[in-house]
Write an enzyme that holds these catalytic residues in place. Structure first.
Site, PDB file in Angstrom:
ATOM      1  N   LYS A  36      -7.822 -16.307  39.947  1.00 30.52           N
ATOM      2  CA  LYS A  36      -7.061 -15.516  40.931  1.00 30.52           C
ATOM      3  C   LYS A  36      -6.918 -15.987  42.525  1.00 30.52           C
ATOM      4  CE  LYS A  36     -10.864 -12.940  42.489  1.00 30.52           C
ATOM      5  NZ  LYS A  36     -11.414 -12.044  43.337  1.00 30.52           N
ATOM      6  N   THR A  37      -7.952 -16.643  42.626  1.00 25.38           N
ATOM      7  CA  THR A  37      -7.967 -17.039  44.241  1.00 25.38           C
ATOM      8  C   THR A  37      -6.722 -18.110  44.286  1.00 25.38           C
ATOM      9  OG1 THR A  37     -10.291 -16.992  44.171  1.00 25.38           O
ATOM     10  CG2 THR A  37      -9.112 -17.916  45.990  1.00 25.38           C
ATOM     11  N   ASP A 258      -7.066  -8.351  47.716  1.00 20.41           N
ATOM     12  CA  ASP A 258      -7.865  -9.024  46.591  1.00 20.41           C
ATOM     13  C   ASP A 258      -8.942  -7.926  46.272  1.00 20.41           C
ATOM     14  OD1 ASP A 258      -9.033 -10.960  44.972  1.00 20.41           O
ATOM     15  OD2 ASP A 258      -9.832 -12.015  46.636  1.00 20.41           O
ATOM     16  N   GLU A 259      -9.847  -8.202  45.286  1.00 14.91           N
ATOM     17  CA  GLU A 259     -10.792  -7.337  44.675  1.00 14.91           C
ATOM     18  C   GLU A 259     -10.362  -5.715  45.044  1.00 14.91           C
ATOM     19  OE1 GLU A 259     -13.102  -8.884  43.252  1.00 14.91           O
ATOM     20  OE2 GLU A 259     -13.660 -10.532  44.655  1.00 14.91           O
ATOM     21  N   GLN A 300     -15.166  -5.598  37.394  1.00 13.42           N
ATOM     22  CA  GLN A 300     -16.210  -6.252  38.289  1.00 13.42           C
ATOM     23  C   GLN A 300     -16.217  -5.242  39.658  1.00 13.42           C
ATOM     24  OE1 GLN A 300     -15.929 -10.574  39.078  1.00 13.42           O
ATOM     25  NE2 GLN A 300     -14.128 -10.466  37.569  1.00 13.42           N
ATOM     26  N   ARG A 660     -20.787 -15.835  36.646  1.00 12.55           N
ATOM     27  CA  ARG A 660     -21.027 -16.418  37.722  1.00 12.55           C
ATOM     28  C   ARG A 660     -21.257 -17.917  37.251  1.00 12.55           C
ATOM     29  NH1 ARG A 660     -17.576 -14.620  40.412  1.00 12.55           N
ATOM     30  NH2 ARG A 660     -17.611 -13.305  38.565  1.00 12.55           N
TER      31      ARG A 660
END
Length: 807
Positions: A36-37, A258-259, A300, A660
């Site tokens: 996504k980044t 984002d997020e 998340q 992670r």
DNA sequence: TCAACGGGTATTTTT
DNA sequence: TACCCGTTGA
């Protein structure tokens, strides 16, 4: 287009769909490790270079400052690469270093600098520097563009003062922390004191509302804002002023967030105001040359304690979608291919998260081979656990020639868990860095100097003033300070006004007048440099003129030496800020300092094992992840055990932790654990361990049936929990029974049979009926329907419940 | 005015 | 354990 590079190269179908999005709303549901980044940065590059969007028309919101910096960095490289192709016809990396850096500088000046990239807080603090003076408050409060930003501690000390001084309440009965929390909640929902007062029932909530009103007034008197205000004030300003709203709406044509799953109500409101200029999103039509692009993953979402609500993400399609259908095929793109983790790790994560009820339908697909099994290690206690972690890391190190310490992360639920692990790492000489426990800018000496700086710019800031008035010692004591603050509040002026009034000093200062005059002069002299010197220079002057450095030198202990180094580091931070922000001034630096987090400073070039909380690990990835403290009551936190919604949040947190890991995932839990002080508590392995398929795990496996780890002398120890005299004990258990006392004194006998239909009494929720029983033996949870509440899932060994027939 | 001491109490996560 | 707060004594 006139060259070969496009920013769609090397992307999968869904990613390019996201990156190529131009107008209208788009939700990118992006699973962990799905790139996504990449999608975000490529899209910005693409907007600028293919769709010819002006950089200054882009607003990109990141979750941390570090993420913002990384995004700028990546963007700079992407665009420089393209420029290299255009101007030199060859790849960027083959150019001479000097040319590379020249290209980057140009991209920085012309493009990166113009884009607004940052956290919600940083971006809207910036907006307020422009427009806060246009804000019209219902209650007539005013702020100027030189406002201070109060961090959590500043805010809390202000509230403490209000509770004790203004409201004359006992801070034991009315805990400032709880009041702060209530106020923060109100602010995050856009509620002002008047509304809180109206809806207040009972003394407690009326006093909270009162405290809120006084607190807001005090903030304004200090010309200060807390974190919540940085979002709430812009909301109100944009709501009330069409002119201001028009301006920013026109200015920012493309919003990226984002997020998005960790957005709260105020942040959502801000997005809507900017995107639709105040129109209801569902009827907004003017999407030409304009977009809102949000990226997130409901699985998340881990910040609900900060008022984040992932239902905002779930509702995006409905909110913005209804009217744009027809013009745009779809406004959702799902990135479901995981490029990060081995498939074993991924399968474990998928299986875990499937236990949550509230989700968007989404399954992460593996792109990698199965990899190693997940290692599970059970340890006697937290010290053994720490040793086991280090042992595991050393084993991996021994088996891998090219392992870097920075490939390894040790994750835990609470900051307090880091200490034991640090001790083991020290013992084995493994370099490490702890992220997030103590923010650099939270150190006492740093906060002191920052207080001086805030005061220079904003003399109304009495929290800062009182912090440093007598630091270093100038013989100004409590009584003098009390006299001054009293006088200030009676006259309705700031404390600074009193400190600078010669009359006041003479009449109130007494023996301390000398120190007061001295202090006044220091501040005024420093102020005279504000226009001519940069932040770093002013900090140097402040260190010297205030006598702060001199005092530290005279103390001459290791600790003082350490502090001096920190202050040097502060000067360095200012220098770095000046480098990164050409026109950066002291105000800008102070804002950066106030909004910085410890994670921002993590230097990935250092070859060290990283220790941090699961929360801080969001957005990062490591080849090797060790997750410690997998025990009921610790992770998941005991506060979530009787509430299904927060248990689901804990599970998402676990999901974040597992995902992670790229190559190796090692899980640890202890049989018993010393909780603050020295008392040992028997521990039950985390429910999350049982939600990972056992064939993916190797090591000592307590999975089916679970493990309850209890020493034979348990009861004996429990009687010793009640220290002190009998009267103390009874008083204690009436007021606030400690967890340990409650757990063991009222819990039913171990191994008790629970069946559906049993009626129980819960010490908080009252009478309820068992509707489900999960698991068996020692590993058991039960669902109970209490009257007037949604069903709760409890661990019968932890929850304060009793079968009704025992009463 | 201020440092030093002791007792009581609390721990989730953070922009 | 660690921090905060109130008390005490110089």
């Amino acid at each position: 287009m006139d060259n070969q590079i496009t920013f769609l190269d090397g992307l999968n179908k869904e990613q390019s769909k996201a990156v190529d999005h131009y107008e209208g709303p788009l939700l990118v549901v992006a699973g962990a490790g799905s790139g996504k980044t990449r999608a975000l940065t490529h899209r910005i590059a693409h907007l600028i270079s293919e769709y010819k969007v002006e950089p200054s028309e882009i607003l990109a919101v990141t979750f941390t400052n570090k993420a913002a910096r990384e995004m700028k960095d990546r963007l700079e490289i992407l665009l420089a690469q393209k420029l290299a192709k255009i101007e030199f016809g060859q790849p960027f990396s083959t150019l001479k270093i000097s040319i590379q850096s020249e290209l980057r500088t140009r991209i920085y000046r012309e493009v990166i600098k113009e884009i607004w990239i940052g956290t919600f807080h940083a971006l809207f603090a910036r907006l307020l520097r422009f427009d806060i003076e246009k804000y019209v408050d219902k209650e007539g409060l005013k702020w100027t563009r030189h406002f201070s930003i109060y961090d959590e501690k500043d805010a809390l000390s202000l509230i403490k003062e209000i509770v004790t001084e203004d409201l004359q309440l006992d801070p034991k009965r009315f805990e400032p922390k709880k009041i702060r929390w209530a106020i923060s909640n109100a602010k995050n929902k856009g509620i002002l004191p008047d509304i809180l007062e109206e809806s207040a029932e009972g003394l407690r909530s009326r006093l909270t509302a009162k405290a809120y009103r006084v607190y807001r007034k005090a903030l304004a008197a200090n010309n200060a804002l807390d974190f919540d205000d940085l979002l709430l004030l812009p909301v109100q300003l944009l709501q009330q002023s069409k002119e201001t709203r028009d301006y920013w709406h026109k200015r920012f044509k493309h919003l990226l967030v984002d997020e998005y799953q960790d957005t709260n109500w105020t942040q959502y409101e801000l997005i809507k105001l900017l995107v639709t200029n105040g129109e209801p999103p569902s009827s907004f039509k003017a999407w030409e040359g304009r977009s809102v692009f949000v990226v997130g993953d409901a699985d998340q979402s881990i910040y609900s304690f900060r008022a984040a609500d992932f239902r905002i993400l779930m509702g995006f399609e409905q909110d913005f979608g209804a009217n744009s259908k027809g013009n745009y095929d779809s406004n959702v793109v799902k990135l479901e291919e995981n490029y990060r983790s081995t498939s074993n790790i991924l399968e474990a994560a998928n299986s875990l998260i499937s236990n949550n009820k509230e989700r968007i339908d989404k399954v992460l697909k593996a792109t990698r081979s199965s990899g190693d099994l997940i290692k599970l290690t059970r340890c006697d206690d937290e010290i053994a656990e720490a040793e086991a972690v280090v042992h595991r890391i050393r084993l991996i190190d021994a088996a891998n020639n090219n392992l870097n310490w920075s490939d390894v992360a040790i994750l835990y639920r609470t900051n307090a868990q880091s200490r034991v692990i640090e001790e083991s790492l020290v013992r084995w000489n493994i370099p490490y860095i702890v992220v997030g426990s103590l923010r650099f800018y939270d150190r006492r000496e740093v906060k002191d100097i920052l207080a001086y700086l805030k005061l220079l710019i904003n003399p109304s800031d009495s929290v800062s003033l009182l912090r440093v008035l007598n630091v270093p010692k100038r013989g100004i004591g409590k009584t003098t300070i009390q006299k001054f603050t009293d006088a200030a509040s009676q006259l309705g002026v700031t404390v600074w006004d009193i400190v600078t009034d010669p009359e006041a000093i003479r009449s109130l200062g007494g023996r301390s007048s000398k120190g007061l005059l001295e202090f006044r002069e220091i501040i005024q002299e420093l102020q005279s440099h504000l226009n001519s010197s940069g932040p770093a220079e002013i900090i140097r002057l402040a260190l010297e003129k205030s006598g702060y450095i001199k005092e530290l030198i005279s103390i001459a202990t290791d600790e003082a030496e350490e502090r001096r180094r920190n202050l040097e580091e502060l000067v360095n931070a200012a220098l770095q800020y000046q480098e990164e922000n050409e026109a950066g001034d002291l105000e800008g630096f102070l804002a950066t300092a106030a909004l910085a987090s410890d994670a921002d400073n993590k230097d990935s070039s250092l070859n060290r094992v990283t220790l941090m909380t699961l929360h801080s690990s969001k957005g990062l990835e490591f080849p090797i992840v060790c997750l410690v403290g997998m025990e009921q009551g610790l992770f998941p936190s005991y506060r979530s055990l009787d509430d299904p919604a927060s248990l689901e949040e804990e599970r998402r947190l676990c999901y974040v932790g597992l995902t992670r890991a790229k190559e190796k995932l090692c899980l640890f839990h202890a049989n018993e654990r010393r909780l603050w002080g020295g008392m040992r508590e028997p521990a039950v392995s985390s429910i999350f361990l049982s939600e990972i398929p056992s064939e993916l795990i190797e090591g000592d496996i307590p999975l089916s049936g679970g493990t309850v780890l209890r020493r034979d002398n348990r009861l004996e120890r429990l009687t010793r929990v009640d220290r002190g005299s009998p009267s103390d004990v009874s008083k204690k258990s009436h007021d606030a029974p400690s967890n340990a006392v409650r757990r063991y004194s009222s819990g039913p006998a171990p191994g008790k049979k629970w069946s559906i239909g049993d009626v129980v009494i819960h010490s908080r929720f009252g009478r309820g009926e068992i509707t489900h029983v999960f698991g068996s033996g020692e590993k058991i949870s039960i669902a109970i329907k209490f009257i007037g509440m949604s069903p709760k899932i409890l661990d019968p060994r932890l929850a304060p419940i009793k079968p009704i027939d025992e009463l």
